[in-house]
Each structure stands twice: as structure tokens, then as C-alpha cells.
Write a protein that holds these residues in place. Structure first.
Motif, short mmCIF file in Angstrom:
data_model
loop_
_atom_site.label_atom_id
_atom_site.label_comp_id
_atom_site.label_asym_id
_atom_site.label_seq_id
_atom_site.Cartn_x
_atom_site.Cartn_y
_atom_site.Cartn_z
N GLN A 1 28.90 31.15 38.17
CA GLN A 1 30.06 30.74 37.39
C GLN A 1 31.04 29.88 38.18
O GLN A 1 31.99 29.34 37.61
CB GLN A 1 30.81 31.99 36.88
N ARG B 1 28.95 37.14 39.90
CA ARG B 1 28.38 36.06 39.08
C ARG B 1 28.62 34.71 39.77
O ARG B 1 29.39 33.87 39.29
CB ARG B 1 29.04 36.08 37.70
N SER C 1 39.52 37.72 38.28
CA SER C 1 38.17 37.56 37.72
C SER C 1 37.38 36.50 38.46
O SER C 1 36.16 36.61 38.61
CB SER C 1 38.25 37.22 36.23
N THR C 2 38.08 35.45 38.95
CA THR C 2 37.38 34.41 39.72
C THR C 2 36.85 34.98 41.02
O THR C 2 35.72 34.70 41.43
CB THR C 2 38.32 33.23 40.00
N SER D 1 36.13 38.13 41.53
CA SER D 1 35.05 39.03 41.15
C SER D 1 33.76 38.27 40.89
O SER D 1 32.67 38.69 41.30
CB SER D 1 35.45 39.83 39.91
N ASN D 2 33.88 37.11 40.23
CA ASN D 2 32.69 36.29 39.96
C ASN D 2 32.04 35.78 41.24
O ASN D 2 30.82 35.57 41.29
CB ASN D 2 33.06 35.11 39.06
N ARG E 1 33.38 29.20 45.77
CA ARG E 1 32.86 30.53 46.13
C ARG E 1 32.94 30.74 47.64
O ARG E 1 33.34 31.80 48.11
CB ARG E 1 31.42 30.69 45.65
#
Length: 354
Positions: A28, A25, A17-18, A20-21, A34
Motif C-alpha cells: 500500500q 500491508r 494507519s500508514t 501500520s501498513n 516504507r
């Protein structure tokens, strides 16, 4: 093996999920984390999440589909279709969405699958013949749609942008009738499915499945019925497609009959141009003059002096897309009837004396 999102997560030491963010997103995550994820993904060759799968998961694709005939080239070669798509494109650009042209295979099962598999948020139904099955397939998917066929009895949820085909056709046929023409041929494309170009035995206009062709032939018939010419007295011709060659094939031999028609009313300007090609090939003095009419008022119609019906192609496309992308709160506002205009030019004249 193709690198996956999980491979990036394992390499960086974070969750799926990290990762994907980092793509969907970014607010986040910290800028440093990132960037480390993106650098790692690039290093191992991961291209990022599949955009189609991502859009389908969120229920929004960012594209509208335009249903066409089985020939995709029609969208780029037919003058009216080109103008219609220009209007659709203008509205799509304004809403930041894209277009997917969906040609429909001739086999019904294949055509339905084309509708079912198109990754779109909704459909603009244009030039598909008998559209009932297409609308059923779209409804089964739960997607919105807009058609270009005027339906006086349309349900509130059925949005359309069209013209009164029958009334417009009645007007141009009344003009021809007022010039004294009584031996008349009516020309449409694919009046019945899988029928070659030429004369067609049709007991009644209600047998024509295509809503646009049906409306125009019915309007022609209405006007001549008012001057005592019944449906059985009219010559009905079908062209294998909406192109000049098919129109020429449809009228081949017609003008050599003992009592040839003095006028040919075509359901489109392209078909009318094919008739004019045939008349020009015969040369001057080959027979009495024949009046010819079209429908749509494409650019070439004015150049050859074609009497026709003018309808706003770009406006039709633009409004259809607007209804799809920004539907009105009032269902009645989703039923749009555009104006038409009879344009009289030199291709029509008085019927020759017997």
C-alpha cells in the motif's frame, strides 16, 4: 517510556494507519516511504506491532493448542506422547502453523482459565482426564477442537481421532484368559482423582471418569466376565501417574498375598514396565511366574518381550491436527477410528497350576 506506533507516525509526519501498513500491508506504500518509516522506527527503538495483538485483531493466531495434564514434562518424557506430538508437529509444519502446549493446573478454575487465555486458533484435546469441562470451555470461546477419545455417540461437530479402547482391551484380556488366568489384577493410572497408588475399591467400572482408562478397564472386565470372572473378583489397582515408579508402588505387597494374581493387565506399556521392574527386583524363584500385558506398543515393549496392544501414535497425532487445520466438508469424516493390533510376546504364558 517504550516507543509506540504513534511516536513513529509523529516523527515521520504520517498517520498511524500508514505506519501500520508499512508492517502489515507494504504493497500500500511506495518503497521509499516504507523504508523511511522503518528507518525512523529503528532509530527511536520501536520494535514493530505486537504480533499477538495483531493476530487477535484479525481473528487468526497461527497456532493450535494441545491440552495436556498438569505436568508439561509429560509431553517430553512419555514415549507415546512424544510420538503423538511428532505426528501433530508434522501436520502443523505442513500447514505453516505452530504448536502451543497447554498444561492444565489441577484446580478446576485455574485449568479453565488456562483454556480461556491460550492464544490459539483451536485445540487438540489429549490426555486431560474427564474432558467435559474442557470441551465446554472451548465451545464457550467458539473455537474448533479435536479429541483423541472415541465417542460412538459423538455429535457431528465433535471431531475425534481415536481407537476402540474397549474392544482392543477386550482382545488382550481374552488372550490372557485363554491362558487359564483367573486371578487377575487390572492396573491404570489415576483411575480416580487424588487417590494414592495401590489397591482401589471400585464398585463398578462406570465410576472411572477418564474416558481412555474407563474404556480399557471395561474391555478387560468384558473378557473375564465371559469366562465367569466378575468385576468384584478382579483386583483393581491405581497408579498415581503414568510412570514406572508409580506402577511399582501400586503393586507393592500384591504379590506377597496368600493368593496373588497370576496376571497383571496394565492400561499402558509404561505401567507394565513398572510391574516388570518389580518382578525383576524379586529375583528368580521368588514365586510363580506372573503374566504382564501393556497397551500402546512403545519402543521398549519389544525389547523386554511385552505382550501389548499396538496403536499408531504418530498417525493419531497427524490426523488429529489435520482434522483441526483442514476440517472435512462431510461431518462424518471427522469421526476417525484407527485400527489396533494384539502383539503377543514372552511376557504372557499359561497360568501356573495350583
Amino acid at each position: 517510556m517504550k516507543p509506540t506506533l504513534q511516536a513513529v507516525a509523529d516523527a515521520v509526519g504520517v498517520s498511524r494507519s500508514t505506519v501500520s501498513n508499512a508492517y502489515a500491508r507494504p504493497d500500500q506504500l511506495s518503497a521509499a516511504l516504507r523504508q523511511r518509516i522503518l528507518d525512523t522506527a529503528k532509530a527511536i527503538g520501536y520494535p514493530g506491532p505486537n504480533p499477538t495483538a495483531r493476530s487477535l485483531r484479525r481473528g487468526f493466531v497461527g497456532s493450535i493448542g494441545v491440552l495436556f495434564t498438569s505436568q508439561l514434562s509429560y509431553a517430553f518424557t512419555d514415549p507415546f506422547a512424544v510420538r503423538f506430538l511428532a505426528g501433530v508437529s508434522a501436520a502443523a509444519e505442513r500447514h505453516g502453523t505452530s504448536l502451543l502446549l497447554v498444561p492444565l493446573p489441577q484446580a478446576p478454575g485455574d485449568a479453565r482459565r488456562a483454556v480461556e487465555n491460550a492464544a490459539v486458533d483451536g485445540f487438540c484435546v489429549y490426555c486431560v482426564g474427564d474432558e467435559t469441562w474442557a470441551l465446554d470451555a472451548i465451545r464457550d470461546r467458539g473455537l474448533p477442537y479435536v479429541t483423541t477419545a472415541h465417542r460412538p455417540d459423538a455429535e457431528p461437530t465433535h471431531r475425534y481421532v481415536g481407537i476402540d479402547e474397549r474392544d482392543a482391551a477386550r482382545g488382550i484380556a481374552a488372550h490372557v484368559a485363554s491362558l487359564g488366568h483367573r486371578r487377575v489384577a487390572l492396573l491404570g493410572d489415576t483411575v480416580l482423582p487424588d487417590v494414592p497408588s495401590g489397591p482401589l475399591r471400585l464398585s463398578k467400572v462406570g465410576d472411572v471418569p477418564h474416558p481412555t482408562t474407563h474404556g480399557r478397564l471395561a474391555g478387560f472386565a468384558d473378557a473375564f466376565a465371559e469366562v465367569g470372572v466378575s468385576w468384584s473378583d478382579l483386583t483393581v489397582l491405581t497408579a498415581a501417574g503414568n510412570d514406572r515408579g508409580a506402577a511399582a508402588a501400586a503393586v507393592a505387597g500384591l504379590l506377597d498375598r496368600p493368593d496373588p494374581p497370576t496376571a497383571v493387565l496394565a492400561c499402558s506399556d509404561v505401567l507394565a514396565l513398572g510391574v516388570l521392574d518389580t518382578l525383576a527386583a524379586r529375583g528368580p524363584g521368588a514365586g510363580p511366574p506372573v503374566s504382564v500385558t501393556g497397551f500402546d506398543d512403545i519402543a521398549e515393549a519389544a525389547a523386554v518381550g511385552l505382550t501389548t496392544v499396538r496403536q499408531p501414535a504418530e498417525e493419531k497425532g497427524r490426523l488429529a491436527a489435520e482434522l483441526l487445520l483442514d476440517p472435512p466438508a462431510d461431518p462424518a469424516a471427522g469421526h476417525v477410528l484407527l485400527p489396533t493390533e494384539l502383539v503377543v510376546r514372552t511376557s504372557t504364558g499359561p497360568a501356573p497350576r495350583s
